[in-house]
Scaffold this motif. Structure first.
Motif, PDB file in Angstrom:
ATOM      1  N   ALA A 278       0.786  -1.234   0.137  1.00  9.11           N
ATOM      2  CA  ALA A 278      -0.070  -0.053   0.170  1.00  9.11           C
ATOM      3  C   ALA A 278       0.885   1.129   0.154  1.00  9.11           C
ATOM      4  O   ALA A 278       2.016   1.248   0.393  1.00  9.11           O
ATOM      5  N   ARG A 279       0.213   2.356  -0.049  1.00 11.04           N
ATOM      6  CA  ARG A 279       0.953   3.572  -0.191  1.00 11.04           C
ATOM      7  C   ARG A 279       2.073   3.986   1.122  1.00 11.04           C
ATOM      8  O   ARG A 279       2.989   4.413   0.782  1.00 11.04           O
ATOM      9  N   ASN A 280       1.204   3.455   2.127  1.00 16.17           N
ATOM     10  CA  ASN A 280       1.945   3.778   3.489  1.00 16.17           C
ATOM     11  C   ASN A 280       3.203   2.850   3.517  1.00 16.17           C
ATOM     12  O   ASN A 280       3.920   3.089   4.870  1.00 16.17           O
ATOM     13  N   ASP A 281       3.249   1.992   2.792  1.00 16.62           N
ATOM     14  CA  ASP A 281       4.602   0.947   2.896  1.00 16.62           C
ATOM     15  C   ASP A 281       5.597   1.412   2.119  1.00 16.62           C
ATOM     16  O   ASP A 281       6.851   0.922   2.129  1.00 16.62           O
ATOM     17  N   ALA A 282       5.579   2.681   1.462  1.00 18.65           N
ATOM     18  CA  ALA A 282       6.590   2.921   0.739  1.00 18.65           C
ATOM     19  C   ALA A 282       8.051   3.043   1.374  1.00 18.65           C
ATOM     20  O   ALA A 282       9.118   2.666   0.700  1.00 18.65           O
ATOM     21  N   GLU A 283       7.902   3.754   2.348  1.00 24.17           N
ATOM     22  CA  GLU A 283       9.192   3.854   3.044  1.00 24.17           C
ATOM     23  C   GLU A 283       9.993   2.704   3.696  1.00 24.17           C
ATOM     24  O   GLU A 283      11.191   2.366   3.289  1.00 24.17           O
ATOM     25  N   GLN A 284       9.149   1.783   4.154  1.00 21.30           N
ATOM     26  CA  GLN A 284       9.824   0.244   4.658  1.00 21.30           C
ATOM     27  C   GLN A 284      10.300  -0.363   3.195  1.00 21.30           C
ATOM     28  O   GLN A 284      11.216  -0.757   3.372  1.00 21.30           O
ATOM     29  N   LEU A 285       9.400  -0.344   2.365  1.00 22.52           N
ATOM     30  CA  LEU A 285       9.747  -1.281   1.009  1.00 22.52           C
ATOM     31  C   LEU A 285      10.990  -0.564   0.438  1.00 22.52           C
ATOM     32  O   LEU A 285      11.632  -1.353  -0.187  1.00 22.52           O
ATOM     33  N   ALA A 286      10.940   0.796   0.213  1.00 23.69           N
ATOM     34  CA  ALA A 286      12.038   1.343  -0.092  1.00 23.69           C
ATOM     35  C   ALA A 286      13.429   0.949   0.465  1.00 23.69           C
ATOM     36  O   ALA A 286      14.464   0.675  -0.018  1.00 23.69           O
ATOM     37  N   GLU A 287      13.385   0.995   1.903  1.00 25.70           N
ATOM     38  CA  GLU A 287      14.611   0.362   2.562  1.00 25.70           C
ATOM     39  C   GLU A 287      15.024  -1.112   2.253  1.00 25.70           C
ATOM     40  O   GLU A 287      16.278  -1.755   2.167  1.00 25.70           O
ATOM     41  N   VAL A 288      13.883  -1.982   2.181  1.00 23.51           N
ATOM     42  CA  VAL A 288      14.346  -3.335   1.905  1.00 23.51           C
ATOM     43  C   VAL A 288      14.835  -3.359   0.350  1.00 23.51           C
ATOM     44  O   VAL A 288      15.963  -4.518   0.149  1.00 23.51           O
ATOM     45  N   MET A 289      14.364  -2.685  -0.473  1.00 25.28           N
ATOM     46  CA  MET A 289      15.033  -2.733  -1.919  1.00 25.28           C
ATOM     47  C   MET A 289      16.197  -2.389  -1.891  1.00 25.28           C
ATOM     48  O   MET A 289      17.148  -2.901  -2.563  1.00 25.28           O
ATOM     49  N   LYS A 290      16.668  -1.255  -1.089  1.00 26.01           N
ATOM     50  CA  LYS A 290      18.111  -0.645  -0.720  1.00 26.01           C
ATOM     51  C   LYS A 290      18.940  -1.772  -0.191  1.00 26.01           C
ATOM     52  O   LYS A 290      20.082  -2.181  -0.745  1.00 26.01           O
ATOM     53  N   ASN A 291      18.514  -2.563   0.594  1.00 23.89           N
ATOM     54  CA  ASN A 291      19.062  -3.524   1.288  1.00 23.89           C
ATOM     55  C   ASN A 291      19.462  -4.821   0.210  1.00 23.89           C
ATOM     56  O   ASN A 291      20.479  -5.371   0.283  1.00 23.89           O
ATOM     57  N   ALA A 292      18.381  -5.004  -0.459  1.00 23.44           N
ATOM     58  CA  ALA A 292      18.386  -6.099  -1.624  1.00 23.44           C
ATOM     59  C   ALA A 292      19.553  -5.797  -2.699  1.00 23.44           C
ATOM     60  O   ALA A 292      20.348  -6.726  -3.095  1.00 23.44           O
ATOM     61  N   GLU A 293      19.601  -4.320  -2.980  1.00 22.07           N
ATOM     62  CA  GLU A 293      20.504  -3.889  -4.126  1.00 22.07           C
ATOM     63  C   GLU A 293      21.999  -3.978  -3.500  1.00 22.07           C
ATOM     64  O   GLU A 293      23.000  -4.165  -4.203  1.00 22.07           O
ATOM     65  N   GLU A 294      21.970  -3.975  -2.240  1.00 23.22           N
ATOM     66  CA  GLU A 294      23.561  -4.155  -1.385  1.00 23.22           C
ATOM     67  C   GLU A 294      23.975  -5.713  -1.706  1.00 23.22           C
ATOM     68  O   GLU A 294      25.229  -5.749  -1.540  1.00 23.22           O
ATOM     69  N   SER A 295      23.144  -6.575  -2.180  1.00 25.02           N
ATOM     70  CA  SER A 295      23.833  -8.068  -2.649  1.00 25.02           C
ATOM     71  C   SER A 295      24.425  -7.992  -3.687  1.00 25.02           C
ATOM     72  O   SER A 295      25.251  -8.834  -3.825  1.00 25.02           O
TER      73      SER A 295
END
Length: 165
Positions: A8-25
């Motif tokens: 949902a819209r209000n998940d954007a901040e947490q989801l962005a953090e998980v995407m950033k973490n995944a990119e660190e792989s």
């Protein structure tokens, strides 16, 4: 206990953090730190994606914390509306625990309901854990995109993988 649901819209901040973490792989399209996600436009992207009939962003939560995501995006032209391209990412703290499999199973149930027939993804050829997961979920390698990416100043291949449902 995990919960899988549409983002949902209000998940954007947490989801962005998980995407950033995944990119660190080092195995995602973007280099670590390369992409800056603007939360308001990302929230709008989440909402717009989930409003499309054959596109969704699914998230997996553990104790209300997002630990993974799977994006399935389909396109409008009638000739390709039976297929969706997938992108999946799991937070480094949660890899190897069945989270990816659970996301795929959830997405597959949804994909059948919306009459998708073909699921596509690409993966860095050297990402053995991801390739193993995708094969376990029924995806097959259709081809190799040679020297497709530059990672750490080295050319690497990508596999094109698909699953027919």
């Amino acid at each position: 206990m995990i919960e899988i649901r549409e983002a949902a819209r209000n998940d954007a901040e947490q989801l962005a953090e998980v995407m950033k973490n995944a990119e660190e792989s080092g195995y995602m399209l973007f280099d670590p730190g390369e992409r800056e996600i603007v939360l308001e436009s990302f929230a709008a992207f989440i909402e717009a994606t989930n409003q499309q009939e054959k596109s969704r962003i699914f998230i997996v939560c553990e104790k209300k914390r997002i630990i993974g995501y799977l994006i399935a995006r389909s396109e409008k032209p009638k000739r390709i509306s039976h297929r969706a391209h997938l992108v999946i990412g799991i937070h480094s703290d949660s890899r190897g625990k069945g989270i990816g499999k659970a996301l795929f199973l959830h997405m597959l149930d949804w994909a059948k309901k919306v009459n998708l027939h073909r699921l596509d993804l690409t993966v860095v050829a050297g990402n053995e854990a991801a390739v193993a997961l995708y094969k376990k979920m029924g995806f097959e390698i259709e081809g190799v995109k040679r020297d497709s990416l530059v990672i750490n100043n080295h050319y690497v291949d990508e596999y094109y993988m698909s699953k027919l449902i």
